[in-house]
Each structure stands twice: as C-alpha cells, then as structure tokens.
Design a protein around this motif. Structure first.
Motif, mmCIF file in Angstrom:
data_model
loop_
_atom_site.group_PDB
_atom_site.id
_atom_site.type_symbol
_atom_site.label_atom_id
_atom_site.label_comp_id
_atom_site.label_asym_id
_atom_site.label_seq_id
_atom_site.Cartn_x
_atom_site.Cartn_y
_atom_site.Cartn_z
ATOM 1 N N GLY A 91 -42.656 -64.128 4.953
ATOM 2 C CA GLY A 91 -41.711 -64.577 5.982
ATOM 3 C C GLY A 91 -42.385 -65.121 7.229
ATOM 4 N N THR A 94 -38.164 -61.206 4.604
ATOM 5 C CA THR A 94 -38.685 -61.598 3.297
ATOM 6 C C THR A 94 -37.534 -61.633 2.284
ATOM 7 O OG1 THR A 94 -39.239 -59.286 2.848
ATOM 8 C CG2 THR A 94 -41.019 -60.680 3.681
ATOM 9 N N PHE A 138 -32.404 -68.338 3.151
ATOM 10 C CA PHE A 138 -33.841 -68.055 3.137
ATOM 11 C C PHE A 138 -34.641 -69.337 3.390
ATOM 12 C CE2 PHE A 138 -37.942 -67.724 0.950
ATOM 13 C CZ PHE A 138 -38.443 -66.539 1.457
ATOM 14 N N GLY A 195 -36.716 -70.445 6.804
ATOM 15 C CA GLY A 195 -38.147 -70.707 6.649
ATOM 16 C C GLY A 195 -38.530 -72.146 6.945
ATOM 17 N N GLN A 245 -39.499 -64.402 9.669
ATOM 18 C CA GLN A 245 -38.181 -64.248 9.056
ATOM 19 C C GLN A 245 -38.184 -63.113 8.029
ATOM 20 O OE1 GLN A 245 -35.439 -65.879 10.071
ATOM 21 N NE2 GLN A 245 -36.754 -66.779 11.642
#
Length: 204
Positions: free
Chosen positions: A167, A26, A151, A155, A24
């Motif tokens: 990530g 950062t 985020f 995650g 993913q």
C-alpha cells in the motif's frame, strides 16, 4: 534466501516506482504484500504472467505474499474481473489463471467476453457452467469488484500491470528495464519494508 534483486540493482524513485502518499490499506493481510493490478483483457499482463510465475517460484521472499487484483476499468475488463473473483470463491483461481489469458489471446475461447461466453470457457475446464455464471453475478463478487476498483483508485493505478507494495509503493514498467525491472523493484521494496519493520520497537 533468494537475492531480492540482481546484484547492484537499485530502483529509481519516480521512475521505477513512486511513493503512495499517504500509504493506503493493503488488499489482504499478513506478510509483506505485492499486489498486481492486472486484467485478463490486458496483453501486457498476459506477457508478464510467465515472468511472474517464474519469479514467484524462484524469488518471492518467504515473508511476502503475491496478490492479484483485477483492474475494474469498465466494459469487459469488469466482466473478466467477475470471472477472477468467481474462480477465487470456487477455489479454482490458481489453476485457471494462465488458461484465461490463453483463452483471451491465443485460442479466442473467451468469445466476446460476456459473462455467458466466459462461463462457457470455464466449463471446458470442468467447471460447472451454471454455477460459475451464478457466482459471477453474485452479490459477493460485485462487492469484491467494487473493492478492487477502490484499491486501484487509491493506489493511483492508471495502467496494467501495476504493482503495489504494501500500500506504499506503486511500481510501473519502464522502457529500459521492462518486466524484469518491475519484479526486481518489487524484491527491493519488500527488503526495504522488511528492514523498516525490523527497526520498529516491539509493542509493549
């Protein structure tokens, strides 16, 4: 250079950490990112913080960057997330970080956790109360809050504290290795990311 982890320490994939697939984006840019998804409302995060401070001072690799990302799980968690971003925008976040945990869990100066209560708590540390309140409620802070929520969702974060490395890896606390294990795993994965970057052929 500090040892990335205790001698002979090897984290267990699937236990100490999980691979985030696909990787993913950062939170920030530059260096190898260690992002702690935390909340000022989380007692475990409060207990983890002194260990984080010690580790950052002694063992954070020079090519790594520690980021705090507030957990946006609803209720006062979001309000304290606003406080974090407001403090960041006002340039006071590093010096108030530990004080907020203290205000929530030790001296109860955070009250019931409303934006007004929180702004009042910050004012005791010499912060302009009205300005802090306005910043907490600002569009810029709301946008950051939404970004923090995304985020954590991307995650696969379901609890705090959780660490996301670059990530790509999600580090959980385990009953046997505890917070020290989380930090040692972070150091180990940073070294792994460093080695992977070194193997990449340079762009022509």
């Amino acid at each position: 250079a500090p040892a990335p982890a205790p001698a002979g320490f090897v984290p267990r994939p699937g236990t100490d950490y999980e691979v985030i697939s696909p990787a993913q984006p950062t939170w920030g840019t530059g260096k190898i990112e260690i992002a702690e998804v935390f909340s000022y409302r989380c007692i475990h995060c409060a207990e983890f913080q002194p260990k984080v401070n010690a580790w950052k001072a002694k063992s954070l690799p020079a090519d790594a960057r520690w980021e705090y990302v507030p957990a946006v799980f609803g209720g006062t968690w979001d309000t304290f997330g606003r406080a974090f971003f407001a403090a960041q925008l006002m340039g006071i976040q590093p010096k108030t970080h530990d004080k907020v945990f203290n205000g929530v869990f030790v001296d109860q100066s955070a009250g019931s956790g409303t934006v007004e209560d929180i702004a009042k708590m910050y004012s005791a540390w010499g912060v302009d109360q009205a300005k802090f309140l306005a910043t907490m409620n600002s569009f810029g802070v709301t946008a950051k809050l939404n970004r923090a929520k995304q985020f954590a969702m991307r995650g696969g974060v379901t609890a705090t504290p959780t660490i996301i490395v670059n990530g790509k890896y999600r580090i959980n606390v385990t009953p046997d290795r505890g917070f020290e294990g989380m930090l040692a795993t972070a150091g180990y994965l940073v070294a792994q990311e460093r080695a992977a970057a070194a193997k990449k052929p340079a762009a022509k």
